[in-house]
Design an enzyme around this catalytic site. Structure first.
Site, short mmCIF file in Angstrom:
data_model
loop_
_atom_site.label_atom_id
_atom_site.label_comp_id
_atom_site.label_asym_id
_atom_site.label_seq_id
_atom_site.Cartn_x
_atom_site.Cartn_y
_atom_site.Cartn_z
N THR A 30 36.15 -0.80 -13.54
CA THR A 30 36.15 -0.32 -14.92
C THR A 30 37.31 0.64 -15.14
OG1 THR A 30 34.78 1.58 -14.38
CG2 THR A 30 33.63 -0.42 -15.01
N LYS A 62 29.96 0.60 -21.25
CA LYS A 62 30.82 -0.39 -20.58
C LYS A 62 30.07 -1.17 -19.51
CE LYS A 62 32.93 3.58 -18.22
NZ LYS A 62 34.19 4.36 -18.14
N ILE A 123 26.10 8.28 -17.82
CA ILE A 123 24.96 7.43 -18.16
C ILE A 123 25.01 6.11 -17.39
CG2 ILE A 123 23.71 6.25 -20.01
CD1 ILE A 123 23.69 9.32 -20.21
N LYS A 134 17.48 0.66 -5.92
CA LYS A 134 16.17 0.01 -5.96
C LYS A 134 16.21 -1.32 -5.22
CE LYS A 134 12.60 -1.77 -9.05
NZ LYS A 134 12.02 -1.77 -10.42
N ARG A 215 9.46 23.41 15.64
CA ARG A 215 8.32 23.15 16.52
C ARG A 215 7.01 23.54 15.84
NH1 ARG A 215 9.48 26.54 21.58
NH2 ARG A 215 10.61 27.78 20.04
N HIS A 276 10.88 41.60 14.14
CA HIS A 276 9.90 41.33 13.09
C HIS A 276 10.46 41.69 11.70
CE1 HIS A 276 6.79 40.03 15.79
NE2 HIS A 276 6.92 41.13 16.51
N GLY A 305 13.35 41.54 23.32
CA GLY A 305 13.00 40.29 22.66
C GLY A 305 13.45 40.24 21.21
N ASN A 424 7.48 50.82 2.71
CA ASN A 424 8.28 52.01 2.44
C ASN A 424 9.24 52.26 3.61
OD1 ASN A 424 7.21 52.97 -0.10
ND2 ASN A 424 5.33 53.50 0.99
#
Length: 523
Positions: A30, A62, A123, A134, A215, A276, A305, A424
Site C-alpha cells: 500500500t 484502503k 484503523i 486469528k 519459585r 526487609h 543475609g 515512622n
C-alpha cells in the site's frame, strides 16, 4: 504464496521484501510502502489493484475490503471458505507484515494536538493484524522488524513458517494491538475540557511484560511472577543483568529495588544495605570499599543475609570485604574481573549489573518511576512518585542555633536516607554514614528509641549526630529522645499544630532544627 506489506516504520522492509521476492513470493503493498519497494526495483502489486477500489478519504480507507480480509481470514482446511474465495476471485494472503501508525510517539510530543493524535490512530493496520492473527494456522503475521530474520530463516530452510512460529507471531500481534489500544485509551481518557491532559486518566491501562516466573511469592504457599513496564526506564532494576547466582526470589527483587532506588539517588560513591525493604546501613565514601565499610558498621546484625547496592563499580578490594559476610544479592554498576573472580567461590550470591543512565534534569533520566501504584482490594491507588529532592537552600532554620556547614551536609544526607525508610522513620547520621535507623513503628517515639538501641548494639556513638524524621514531631518527647542520645541537629518537615512547642524544646536543649517543608511517608 502472497505477502502483504504495509508498514509505517520502514526499517528493514526493503531487505525483507527482496528476500521474499527471491523465494518466489508475490508482493502486495500500500501507499508509501509500495512506492519504496517499486523504487528499489521490486515487482509489487498495489492493494488498489487487488481490491479494484482506490484508496480514499486521504488514505483512511484502503485495506478495509473483503479481498484483503477474505484472503487473510479464509481457513485453508475448510472447503466452503476456499470455494467462497474462488467464487469471488480472492487470493489467499499467507504473510502479513504490518506495523502501526506511531500513535505512542505522536502523543509523547509536547506539542501534540488532539487532531495529530486522532490522525495517528491506525484503523486498517490493526484490523488486518487481528484477521491474520486469528487465522494464525494459515497466516504468518509480522508486527516488528525484529521478527523478520527468524521468519526468513524458516522460509529458506523449510519453505514455510512453522506452526509454532506462526502461533508466537499471533500472540505478539494481539499483544501489540492490546498495547496500541491501551495507549489510545490512556491518551483520550486523560483529555480535559480545556484540551490539557490530566495526570491521572479516567481509565488506567497497565501494560507489563513478564520477565520470569518465580519459585514462589512472599511466602512459599504463594505463586508469583516478575514483570517489567512495557517501556522501562533506563537505570531501573528491571534493566539489570544477572551475572551469577541462584534465581532471584520475590523478596530478593522487592528488597533489591529498595536498595537500588536508594543508592542511585547519591552522586558520590555510595553503598546501601537493605533488610526487609528497609535500609539498615547507608554511607558515602571515597570509593566502594570505604562506602561499604561504613554502611556495614551501622548494623552488622541486620546486614547478615541482606541486599547490598553500590552506585559504582565493585573492585577487588570491595569484593573481598563484601565476600566475608552472607549476602543474598549484590548490585553495582559494574564488577572488575578481580571482583568477579572473588565471587566465583560464592556461587549462590546473586550478582546484578545495572547501568546507570547519564545524569539529566528529569526524573525519567534518573531511572525513576513517574508514578507509584499500590494494589488494594479490587482497586488501585495511584500517585506521582516521591521524587522530590532537597538542596540546602530549601531548608528553613527555625531555631536560634544555626547548623554548621558539616551539620547541613549530614542533615541532607539523613533526609535522603529517611525517604527510603518505612514510616515512622527516624535516622541518625554523621559524616555521611547512618548511625542508627528506626523504621516502621506505629509511634515515632518508638522509632527514635529503636534507632538509638541499634546504634548502641553496633557500638556507635550518637554524639554530634544529625537526625532526620520523615514527618513532623507531634510532641517534644521524640525530640527529647534523639537529643538525649547525642543529636545536635534535626531535620523534619514541620507543619504540626505543636511546631512552636517543639521548636522551643530544641532551643531549650541547645540544638539546631531545620524544616524541610516536605514529608516523606513510605508505607
Amino acid at each position: 504464496m502472497n505477502a502483504l506489506l504495509s508498514v509505517s516504520d520502514k526499517a528493514g522492509i526493503v531487505e525483507l521484501a527482496q528476500a521474499l521476492h527471491g523465494l518466489g513470493i508475490r508482493l502486495i503493498s500500500t501507499g508509501g510502502t509500495a512506492k519504496l519497494l517499486a523504487d528499489n526495483a521490486l515487482p509489487v502489486t498495489e492493494v488498489a489493484e487487488v481490491t479494484a477500489f482506490p484508496e480514499m478519504l486521504d488514505g483512511r480507507v484502503k485495506t478495509l475490503h473483503p479481498k484483503v480480509h477474505g484472503g487473510l481470514l479464509a481457513r485453508r482446511d475448510t472447503p466452503e471458505h476456499m470455494a467462497a474465495l474462488a467464487q469471488h476471485g480472492i487470493d489467499t494472503i499467507d504473510i502479513l507484515v504490518v506495523n502501526l501508525y506511531p500513535f505512542e510517539a505522536t502523543v509523547g510530543k509536547a506539542n501534540c494536538t488532539l487532531e495529530d493524535a486522532i490522525e495517528n490512530i491506525d484503523i486498517g493496520g490493526p484490523a488486518m493484524v487481528r484477521s491474520a492473527a486469528k487465522n494464525w494456522k494459515d497466516v504468518a503475521v509480522l508486527t516488528d522488524a525484529s521478527q523478520y530474520p527468524a521468519v526468513l530463516d524458516e522460509l529458506k530452510t523449510a519453505g514455510k513458517v512453522s506452526d509454532a512460529t506462526r502461533f508466537k507471531l499471533a500472540v505478539a500481534a494481539f499483544n501489540r494491538i492490546s498495547n496500541y489500544d491501551a495507549a489510545i485509551s490512556d491518551y483520550l481518557s486523560s483529555l480535559q475540557d480545556d484540551g490539557s491532559r490530566a495526570l491521572f486518566p479516567a481509565q488506567a491501562n497497565g501494560r507489563f511484560v513478564k520477565l520470569q516466573d518465580l519459585r514462589y511469592g512472599e511466602n512459599p504457599h504463594q505463586q508469583a511472577a516478575f514483570y517489567r513496564d512495557l517501556y522501562p526506564a533506563p537505570g531501573s532494576l528491571v534493566m539489570g543483568r544477572q551475572l551469577q547466582g541462584k534465581e532471584l526470589s520475590y523478596n530478593n527483587i522487592a528488597d533489591a529495588d529498595a536498595a537500588w532506588e536508594c543508592v542511585k539517588s547519591f552522586d558520590a560513591p555510595a553503598c546501601v544495605i537493605v533488610k526487609h525493604a528497609n535500609p539498615c546501613g547507608v554511607a558515602l565514601g571515597k570509593d566502594a570499599l570505604e562506602a561499604y565499610s561504613k554502611a556495614f558498621k551501622t548494623d552488622p546484625t541486620s546486614a547478615f543475609g541482606g541486599i547490598i547496592a553500590f552506585n559504582r563499580t565493585v573492585d577487588g578490594a570491595a569484593a573481598q570485604a563484601v565476600s566475608k559476610q552472607f549476602v543474598e544479592v549484590l548490585m553495582a554498576t559494574g564488577f572488575t574481573a578481580e571482583a568477579l573472580e572473588i565471587f566465583k567461590g560464592k556461587a549462590n550470591v546473586r550478582l546484578l549489573q545495572i547501568d546507570l543512565p547519564p545524569g539529566g534534569a528529569t526524573d525519567w533520566d534518573k531511572g525513576r518511576n513517574a508514578m507509584d501504584v499500590k494494589r488494594i482490594g479490587s482497586g488501585l491507588l495511584m500517585q506521582t512518585a516521591d521524587n522530590r529532592e532537597l538542596v540546602r537552600a530549601d531548608l528553613k532554620v527555625v531555631t536560634r542555633k544555626q547548623p554548621t556547614a558539616s551539620e547541613f551536609d549530614d542533615l541532607l544526607f539523613a533526609w535522603k536516607v529517611a525517604k527510603y525508610v518505612k514510616s515512622n522513620a527516624i535516622v541518625f547520621c554523621k559524616d555521611a554514614m547512618t548511625m542508627g535507623v528506626g523504621a516502621g513503628q506505629m509511634s515515632r517515639l518508638d522509632s527514635a528509641r529503636i534507632a538509638s538501641i541499634k546504634a548502641q548494639h553496633a557500638n556507635l556513638s550518637l554524639a554530634g549526630t544529625a537526625v532526620a524524621s520523615d514527618a513532623f514531631f507531634p510532641f517534644r518527647d521524640g525530640l527529647d529522645v534523639v537529643v538525649d542520645h547525642g543529636a545536635t541537629c534535626v531535620i523534619q518537615p514541620g507543619g504540626s499544630m505543636r511546631d512552636a512547642e517543639v521548636i522551643a524544646a530544641a532551643d531549650e536543649r541547645g540544638v539546631a532544627m531545620v524544616f524541610s517543608g516536605v514529608r516523606h511517608f513510605r508505607h
